[in-house]
Design a protein around this motif. Sequence first.
Motif, mmCIF file in Angstrom:
data_model
loop_
_atom_site.group_PDB
_atom_site.id
_atom_site.type_symbol
_atom_site.label_atom_id
_atom_site.label_comp_id
_atom_site.label_asym_id
_atom_site.label_seq_id
_atom_site.Cartn_x
_atom_site.Cartn_y
_atom_site.Cartn_z
ATOM 1 N N TYR A 1 54.418 -27.733 -13.084
ATOM 2 C CA TYR A 1 54.590 -26.635 -14.028
ATOM 3 C C TYR A 1 55.213 -27.116 -15.342
ATOM 4 O O TYR A 1 55.508 -26.333 -16.214
ATOM 5 N N ARG A 2 55.445 -28.402 -15.397
ATOM 6 C CA ARG A 2 56.270 -28.917 -16.480
ATOM 7 C C ARG A 2 55.583 -28.867 -17.857
ATOM 8 O O ARG A 2 56.208 -28.561 -18.855
ATOM 9 N N GLU A 3 54.346 -29.160 -17.860
ATOM 10 C CA GLU A 3 53.538 -29.259 -19.074
ATOM 11 C C GLU A 3 53.920 -28.208 -20.135
ATOM 12 O O GLU A 3 54.117 -27.035 -19.830
ATOM 13 N N LEU B 1 53.484 -25.541 -22.792
ATOM 14 C CA LEU B 1 52.387 -24.588 -22.878
ATOM 15 C C LEU B 1 52.400 -23.789 -24.170
ATOM 16 O O LEU B 1 53.443 -23.584 -24.774
#
Lengths: 605, 225
Positions: free
Chosen positions: A600-602, A604
């Motif tokens: 989920y790090r990306e 956004l």
Amino acid sequence: MRSINKGNEKDEIRINAYQLFTKLAPSVFGAAPFALIIAALISILQSVFWVLETMAQHKFFDAATSLTTGKIAFRIVIFYLCILALANIGCQVLNGVINYIFNVLIEKITGKLSLNIHQKIARLSPIDFENTKKLDDINKAINGKNNAVLFTLLVASIFTFYIPYFFFMGWYLFSLKPILVQSIILVFIPTAATQLIRSRIFTKMEDKSGPVRRECEYYENCMVSREYFKETRLLGGFYFFKKQFIDTLKLLQNLRFRATMKTNLIELTMRIVTVCGYYGILYMLFEALMNREITVGAFAAVFNSIGSLYGIMEEIICRNLGSMAQNLGTVQNYLKLLEMPEREGVHYDIPKNFDIVLDKVSFSYPGSSKEAIKNVSFTIHHGETLAVVGENGSGKSTMIRLITGLCTPTKGSVSFGGIDTKKLSMKSLFSKTSAVFQKYQRYQMKLCENIGISNVERNIDKDLLDDACIKSGLNQEDSSFTNGYETMLSREFDGVDLSGGQWQRIAIARGFYRDHELIILDEPTAAIDPYEETRIYNKFAEISKDKTAIIVTHRLGSVKLADRIIVMKEGRIAQIGTHEELIQTEGEYSKLYEAQEQWYREVLV
Amino acid sequence: MKKNLHYAFVGINGAGKTTLTKLLTGMYDNYEGEIRINGRNIRDYELSELKALFAVVYQDFAKYSITIRDNIALGDVNHLDEERIGRAVSLAGLKDTIHMLPQGMDTYLGKIKEGGLDLSGGEWQRLAIARALYNPAEVRILDEPTAALDPLAESNIYEMFGRISRGISTIFITHRLGAAKLADNIIVINDGALAEQGNHEELMKMGGIYAEMFESQRSWYQCEA
């Protein structure tokens, strides 16, 4: 969690028929004392009538012979004929009555023995169900139950019918000519010897065939049961399992065939001996008649009843005792179950606010030398929310079993409000606990029953149901529940099929519906989408404020709400602390957290 | 859907994800409309043909109490190929686990046979995946395959998935959106209907259901600090 089932220790204790009977008798007698006494009296009466019939024949034949020589009047012959008819009718009527009573008795006693089994199983320690050998024993005991009923009734009829019959018959023969009593022995010996051997062979077979039968049933399930059907069909695995099924079935048949073959050969030899005996009796009778020691009437009557003498002897020994000998092994299995060690403990009212203390707890599953939990100590305070995390196989589920008292530690102790879980009865132990496990049951019952089953002592209460549903996010007005709380949750019973997520919510609602001071959620949210999961956990935190709560989960995002987090690794506690504390320390927790978080790090949008 | 692409079906519980796969595999045929595979209506396929097209790992996959080898070989019952089984095992990451067992591939699982071994949830999951890998089907469907796994194992399986799904059509059903990111094409299902479609970036930009769900999940992992 991983456990290897060895459980092949030979603890077979052979007990004889006498012991079997004395152990079974009390519960059998208790099931229907009145009917049993009546049955016993009628049986004795029946045996008397059988002998009376022979004696009446004797008198009638003698009278008829005398009539031809003109020694007695015709009406006396008629009188003896009437007596013979009465004895005959009496035999038939009593036979009908006794059959009727036996059928009733079988039902009653089977009911009582089933109850014994169920109560016994309820008292076994839950850990026994982890052991292949114990499961086998339970399976065998259930098979043995019906035979146990037949066995006791048979023993009873030996004493109330067969023995009196041979006694009266022997006495009658003795009164004719003492040596004729030998005929009973001639009939008895070969038939009895056969059975003794037969019993040995079949007890051995039953021990061997138990595991094979279970395997056979399992393969059948792989093809047809709801659990496996879908996948087996899509994989085209039907023929694979059919082959396995047939192979084990053949093995089972083979075991049975060999045992039957052996006994039949023995029986054949003994039959030849029996036939010789028959001609021996005939010769004795003939000689007595020729020497004018007995009358023609006595000769005819005894000659006539040699048939029934053999018939009855064969009935008791070959058919009754014979089939019993085959099944004696299974009766033993029934008693073996009743003698299994139970989980003991006394009833004790646990205080409302109790702490759970684990003191140097170690645990290994039976048959496994590996310790699933190693020297763990900590205290769960009342009202605390505790999260347990860790890799698969790190001992989380085992720890939950120990905390709830489902299992008791091998070393060390777990105590509820100061009382050791080993000393508490299961009923008092579980009275304050509600748990939702990974593997929950999907009962094919109505929605309200599926939830209400966690608290069967109370009638289903609409308000409580509503409450449990709100907490677990289950909306019974949803279109999938066609009939609200009354919706039947089974396709088989003309109801609906639910999605995995909805079933999980039902399981969680079930957990909330039960009265509890301690609630445990052991990964019940795997099939629930994240939206809902967050909501359920927040709700959970809110409602479990004044209760002790334990959650086991893989989604580390949702453990933040816990007061303390226990990180398990290889059966030990690796870390313990709050989310903030743990995340700032390099360790097991941060490793797990990163693994999940990276997806989920990306950056956004 | 196109060949050799990696699809993900996402959506909330009860949205119809699993039902969709059951329709595809021909388990249900009481639907309206048309489903075509290679331009041919699936109603025209023989059931056995249809079954051969798909390898499915169900949410509640079957845990057969037979040997490890047979459990995998069930994926393709008619051809026993040790080499391919070996490949499936190593792809699914089970090689070391099996290597450590004294009986290896011939170890009986479950409680039916004496001496049977019980695997952990993650190991069973890998075994089910190995079974699907051994299956020569053209389309692989994984229905919520990591639900019971710990974060490390889950992460490993996602990576493994990226590896094994090259050159083969894959449908990945999940509500863990981290995993959906891997897919070439994400299909968002809501209330039984297709709500959104596109790859991760496109859907995030769209700011619809998918973006909202992703944010909700991501928020778990944001430090409050």
